[in-house]
Design an enzyme around this catalytic site. Sequence first.
Site, short mmCIF file in Angstrom:
data_model
loop_
_atom_site.label_atom_id
_atom_site.label_comp_id
_atom_site.label_asym_id
_atom_site.label_seq_id
_atom_site.Cartn_x
_atom_site.Cartn_y
_atom_site.Cartn_z
N ASP B 161 20.60 15.01 0.99
CA ASP B 161 21.44 15.40 -0.19
C ASP B 161 22.33 16.46 0.32
O ASP B 161 22.40 16.66 1.61
CB ASP B 161 20.69 16.10 -1.16
CG ASP B 161 21.16 15.77 -2.45
OD1 ASP B 161 20.43 15.07 -3.42
OD2 ASP B 161 22.30 15.87 -2.99
N ASN B 169 21.28 20.04 -13.95
CA ASN B 169 20.25 19.16 -13.36
C ASN B 169 18.66 19.54 -13.96
O ASN B 169 17.83 18.74 -13.69
CB ASN B 169 20.43 19.65 -11.67
CG ASN B 169 21.48 19.26 -11.25
OD1 ASN B 169 21.81 19.92 -10.24
ND2 ASN B 169 22.38 18.25 -11.59
N LEU B 170 18.68 20.66 -14.52
CA LEU B 170 17.20 21.20 -14.47
C LEU B 170 16.62 20.34 -15.55
O LEU B 170 15.33 20.57 -15.78
CB LEU B 170 17.17 22.75 -14.82
CG LEU B 170 17.84 23.53 -13.60
CD1 LEU B 170 17.85 25.03 -13.73
CD2 LEU B 170 16.96 23.05 -12.32
N ARG B 172 16.02 17.38 -15.68
CA ARG B 172 15.22 16.44 -15.25
C ARG B 172 14.78 16.60 -13.98
O ARG B 172 13.76 16.16 -13.38
CB ARG B 172 15.77 14.91 -15.33
CG ARG B 172 17.18 15.07 -14.42
CD ARG B 172 18.12 14.01 -14.96
NE ARG B 172 19.31 14.07 -14.24
CZ ARG B 172 20.36 14.80 -14.51
NH1 ARG B 172 20.36 15.88 -15.37
NH2 ARG B 172 21.42 14.91 -13.66
N ASP B 229 22.55 7.70 -7.23
CA ASP B 229 23.13 7.56 -8.45
C ASP B 229 24.27 6.81 -8.53
O ASP B 229 24.92 6.92 -9.76
CB ASP B 229 23.27 9.02 -9.01
CG ASP B 229 23.93 9.71 -8.17
OD1 ASP B 229 24.75 9.31 -6.98
OD2 ASP B 229 24.52 10.93 -8.54
N ASN B 230 24.48 6.19 -7.62
CA ASN B 230 25.99 5.33 -7.68
C ASN B 230 25.60 3.88 -6.76
O ASN B 230 24.93 3.69 -5.94
CB ASN B 230 27.07 5.99 -7.07
CG ASN B 230 26.83 6.35 -5.67
OD1 ASN B 230 27.35 5.59 -4.81
ND2 ASN B 230 26.43 7.56 -5.16
N CYS B 287 24.84 8.78 -15.09
CA CYS B 287 24.21 9.82 -15.86
C CYS B 287 24.99 10.80 -16.46
O CYS B 287 24.95 11.20 -17.67
CB CYS B 287 23.10 9.98 -15.15
SG CYS B 287 21.90 8.91 -14.85
N CYS B 442 30.76 -16.44 -15.12
CA CYS B 442 29.76 -15.73 -14.25
C CYS B 442 29.60 -14.32 -15.03
O CYS B 442 29.79 -14.25 -16.17
CB CYS B 442 29.89 -15.58 -12.85
SG CYS B 442 31.34 -14.93 -12.35
#
Lengths: 159, 483
Positions: B161, B169-170, B172, B229-230, B287, B442
């Site tokens: 990271d 952030n906290l 989760r 996350d991407n 998110c 498609c």
Amino acid sequence: MNDEQEGRVGEVTENTVRLKPDATIVADAIEAIRRHGAATFPDECCGALIGRDAVIAEAFAMDNTTASGAARRFRIGPDGYRAAEARASALGASLLGFYHSHPNEPARPSAYDLEHAWPNFIYVIISVTNGVPGDVTAWWLRDNRSGFDEGELRWHTGS
Amino acid sequence: MAHRVLIPTPLRPYTGQQDAVEVDGGTVGEVLATLTSRYADLRRHLYAEDGKLRHFVNVYVNDDDIRYLDREATALKAGDTISIVPSVAGGSAASDTSTSPELTNAEIERYSRHLILPEVGIDGQRRLKGARVLCVGAGGLGSPAALYLAAAGIGTLGLIDFDAVDVSNLQRQIIHGTPDIGRSKLASARARLSALNPEIRIETHETKLSSANALALFKEYDVILDGTDNFATRYLVNDACVILRKPNAYGSIFRFEGQASVFATTEGPCYRCLFPEPPPPGLVPSCAEGGVLGVLPGVIGTIQATETIKLILGAPGTLIGRLLLYDAWSMRFRELKVRRDPECPVCGDRPSIRELIDYEQFCGVTPQAGVSASASAGVEETTVEQLKARLDAGLPTFVLDVREPHEYQICRIPNSILIPLGQLGTRLSELPNDGREIVVHCKMGGRSAKAVKLLKDQGVDAKNLTGGVLAWIDRVDPSQAKY
């Protein structure tokens, strides 16, 4: 190479060694297995044994596709197996068995080898210690799957 | 009805050296039962003592592995050929666990609830101790995953990271606490994990994962846990795992929904088999943009940790070949089968991607990678509004969907016919020849543009639906789920 094996060298003809009364391996193929085992150390190497009329003419190196750690396992999946069969057909030969290395372990089949073995195939195992290829042995699964029988692997040191 | 069963070399001594035999039966199981009663010696080599097919025995009906069909209950049609294809496996005696480290008395006490599970036991716990797992990201998914992996006694836990802990952030990311705000996530995670389990080794990599460093980092680990996350990083993690043959315990979350699977094993599919192309940039909000229920990554991250532990223990029943979908809001789990795509550019039979690429460009994050390449190819286009009008007016129209079946399961245009792009060339006879207008789509328009070109080359006129099914959902039928 132990003394007992050297003692049998006299039975060897030219550049081939007899494995069992019904199978023989070309010395080049054993050399290829030794090189492959050294090259992949500390991971296991694996490949197919291809030949005709019970003579192993080629050790066909294959990718070790295990997902559980190549240092301790080898795996040739169904696609690899088909590739080995295709290689044998292309050479007008048959698939006789498979080889693999045991890094830093003796060249004896493990319980895992037994559990996964196919009958009627020759299993050649090479021990590789700290990157240096050592003993090469050959084994057949007993028909009742109770264990392996070792073939008489005679090693020609002079080639 | 009689079926041809192809016998592999090592089993031919039991069938009188025949490489194929004719056997009656309505299912694969019936055929194999008849086969092994006719040639009794085959039985012990095909079936384990518990009566199940040995797992190194692969059975195919035509080209399909029965593990992806109904296994032994797979029904057979006239003319089906059954192939028995070996996997060949083995390993050193050490594999049994003798190379795994011994447990100390302190560890035996700590892991006692594992040790009394026969499925784990001393051997399994030693495997966990010998294992090296890398968590990509120490955020929503990485937090619960790393905590449980550390608690479970994974001997070496790596974390990548490059972020600092933010108060938002906290909600989760429970590995971090309020006093950690402003601190590097890795320093915070290391402190928390060491306090939880001082027996394990923690390796922190304070860097942004990239095509330049991914292979060197991943090489040192046994299992990669994707908590990114991407999309750019997710494709990067996938491709690096496939190239290095490292299993990828995958999870992703958005708002109330999560997904988990295991990719990049030798048996199974990879992320690209499931999602051949990324969504256009900006279509799926992060998110940060779309929000996320804080407890959701707790569920998905612990599923990833569970799968990681099972991969190390060699447990059956992992998520290989299955995509688990979880909807926290309706509290429902669903499952989709995911098959390895032989045409997959990374894990397929003829891979075109053999080294890591520029993933930001691939995902269209950088400007030069637009998705509307079809216009330049001289393909005739139509819009979703035009299609809707045609259908409403009852004009004769054939809507051809060239996505994969698992995508078709997620959402579709009503009455569309599915022929995946890879099969189109061999299934042209299924297209109408009665003057109906053929509209091809498609997900977003890329694959269907190829399909329109392919059809044109075969003398079939068709139009490409601009923006694909996603545009249809956006502008015509918002009741359906997008992916």
